[in-house]
Scaffold this motif. Structure first.
Motif, PDB file in Angstrom:
ATOM      1  N   LEU A 130      -0.846   8.551   6.299  1.00  0.00           N
ATOM      2  CA  LEU A 130       0.320   8.538   5.439  1.00  0.00           C
ATOM      3  C   LEU A 130      -0.033   8.160   4.013  1.00  0.00           C
ATOM      4  CD1 LEU A 130       3.381   8.859   5.267  1.00  0.00           C
ATOM      5  CD2 LEU A 130       3.607   6.451   5.924  1.00  0.00           C
ATOM      6  N   LEU A 131      -0.917   7.181   3.859  1.00  0.00           N
ATOM      7  CA  LEU A 131      -1.347   6.787   2.511  1.00  0.00           C
ATOM      8  C   LEU A 131      -2.005   7.952   1.782  1.00  0.00           C
ATOM      9  CD1 LEU A 131      -2.913   3.212   3.000  1.00  0.00           C
ATOM     10  CD2 LEU A 131      -0.660   3.803   2.061  1.00  0.00           C
ATOM     11  N   ILE A 132      -2.907   8.631   2.471  1.00  0.00           N
ATOM     12  CA  ILE A 132      -3.611   9.743   1.831  1.00  0.00           C
ATOM     13  C   ILE A 132      -2.655  10.898   1.570  1.00  0.00           C
ATOM     14  CG2 ILE A 132      -5.458  11.434   2.149  1.00  0.00           C
ATOM     15  CD1 ILE A 132      -6.959   9.338   3.769  1.00  0.00           C
TER      16      ILE A 132
ATOM     17  N   GLY B 172       0.814  -1.212   0.000  1.00  0.00           N
ATOM     18  CA  GLY B 172       0.000   0.000   0.000  1.00  0.00           C
ATOM     19  C   GLY B 172       0.846   1.261   0.000  1.00  0.00           C
ATOM     20  N   LEU B 173       1.929   1.255   0.759  1.00  0.00           N
ATOM     21  CA  LEU B 173       2.816   2.419   0.786  1.00  0.00           C
ATOM     22  C   LEU B 173       3.458   2.655  -0.573  1.00  0.00           C
ATOM     23  CD1 LEU B 173       4.502   1.787   4.245  1.00  0.00           C
ATOM     24  CD2 LEU B 173       2.953   3.666   3.677  1.00  0.00           C
TER      25      LEU B 173
ATOM     26  N   THR C 296      -2.036  16.274   7.068  1.00  0.00           N
ATOM     27  CA  THR C 296      -1.815  14.831   7.241  1.00  0.00           C
ATOM     28  C   THR C 296      -1.674  14.475   8.717  1.00  0.00           C
ATOM     29  OG1 THR C 296      -0.682  14.781   5.101  1.00  0.00           O
ATOM     30  CG2 THR C 296      -0.358  12.898   6.541  1.00  0.00           C
ATOM     31  N   VAL C 297      -1.063  15.357   9.498  1.00  0.00           N
ATOM     32  CA  VAL C 297      -0.939  15.121  10.939  1.00  0.00           C
ATOM     33  C   VAL C 297      -2.320  15.040  11.581  1.00  0.00           C
ATOM     34  CG1 VAL C 297      -0.101  16.060  13.119  1.00  0.00           C
ATOM     35  CG2 VAL C 297       1.323  16.215  11.072  1.00  0.00           C
TER      36      VAL C 297
ATOM     37  N   VAL D 142       6.543  11.198  10.898  1.00  0.00           N
ATOM     38  CA  VAL D 142       6.128  10.576   9.642  1.00  0.00           C
ATOM     39  C   VAL D 142       4.990  11.354   8.999  1.00  0.00           C
ATOM     40  CG1 VAL D 142       5.037   8.517   8.677  1.00  0.00           C
ATOM     41  CG2 VAL D 142       6.944   8.279  10.284  1.00  0.00           C
ATOM     42  N   LEU D 143       3.971  11.685   9.796  1.00  0.00           N
ATOM     43  CA  LEU D 143       2.831  12.412   9.245  1.00  0.00           C
ATOM     44  C   LEU D 143       3.202  13.844   8.877  1.00  0.00           C
ATOM     45  CD1 LEU D 143       0.010  11.192  11.664  1.00  0.00           C
ATOM     46  CD2 LEU D 143       0.423  10.443   9.315  1.00  0.00           C
TER      47      LEU D 143
END
Length: 292
Positions: free
Chosen positions: A285-287, A130-131, A240-241, A232-233
């Protein structure tokens, strides 16, 4: 022609990422078995039947299976060969191996130990695939693929013993910031390292405040995990966070509500929150990667 190559490359990248995830996921159950202990207990060094765990890196790397237990089971299935066994047939209460009598009831309790290896490997492979689909060929994908198995390991350990060891959470935060800092120097990256740094500090600080307000609802391990999740976010921005954090609380709330509805827990029952923070961060993270 360039468009065709662009459409094919992510497919191969996804396959390679899934293979990497499956290979790394095979090693997660042994580490999870060794680390998933109560706070006052030492890390496990033996299988459930007492055999010393051996392998690479001091016994940390390898499949979650005990070769001594496996040999024991093979011995039980070996035809009779010891002197004086004439007239005995398989199915007797005991058998002689190496001068000692072994009976089926003495068989080891666990040839394989820890969480189910196929399921963990499949989950890690799916997460990495997915990543790769969301990130494409951007350089930060290497960071996500390196951190994904660590996230799976953290989730497994927290589900088993409801704790997030410092030996996992703090390296996750450090690796995320250092590796993303390196990716910021590589062309064609899609994130910003300063936002990753501030995201780590802000999210860690917010979780620390929640811990001070309600220590029973938020463990200090979750605070340390938030440092890595925020980094990461934050790479893809504050939106995203917020999205990843909200998703984590949503998943945790739905899980707790489900337990209450099934009468498997009460309103004050503690649940492992780390896996849902990680799942929420993964969705965010995906979005974020797809939209970058």
């Amino acid at each position: 022609m360039d468009l065709e190559l662009w459409s094919v490359r992510p497919l191969w990248l996804t396959v390679l990422a899934a293979l990497w995830g499956a290979a790394a996921g095979l090693l997660v159950p042994r580490a999870a078995y060794r680390i998933a202990v109560d706070p006052d207990e030492a890390w496990r060094t033996r299988c459930p039947d007492g055999h010393v765990l051996t392998g690479a890196a001091g016994g940390w790397l390898g499949l979650a299976r005990c070769p001594d237990c496996a040999q024991y089971l093979r011995d039980l299935r070996t035809p009779w060969s010891a002197p004086g066994d004439a007239g005995r047939v398989p199915g007797d209460a005991g058998r002689v191996t190496g001068g000692a009598v072994r009976v089926p009831g003495d068989a080891p309790t666990a040839y394989r130990y820890g969480p189910g290896t196929p399921l963990v490997a499949l989950a890690t492979a799916g997460a990495c695939a997915g990543l790769a689909l969301a990130t494409g060929t951007r350089p930060e994908l290497a960071v996500w693929l390196l951190l994904a198995p660590l996230g799976v390991l953290l989730a497994v350990v927290d589900f088993r013993v409801q704790r997030l060891p410092d030996v996992l959470t703090l390296p996750l935060a450090g690796l995320a910031l250092v590796l993303l800092g390196a990716m910021a120097l590589v062309p064609e990256h899609a994130g910003k390292w300063p936002t990753a740094l501030f995201g780590s500090l802000v999210l860690g600080g917010a979780y620390f405040l929640l811990f001070l307000v309600n220590p029973n609802g938020m463990g200090f391990g979750d605070v340390k995990l938030a440092l890595g999740i925020g980094a990461v976010l934050g790479w893809y921005g504050w939106g995203t966070v917020v999205l990843g954090t909200f998703a984590g609380f949503l998943f945790g709330g739905l899980y707790g509500l489900g337990l209450v509805l099934m009468r498997r827990a009460g309103r004050k029952t503690s649940i492992p929150f780390g896996p849902f923070l990680i799942a929420g961060a993964y969705v965010g993270l995906l979005i974020g990667a797809y939209a970058a």
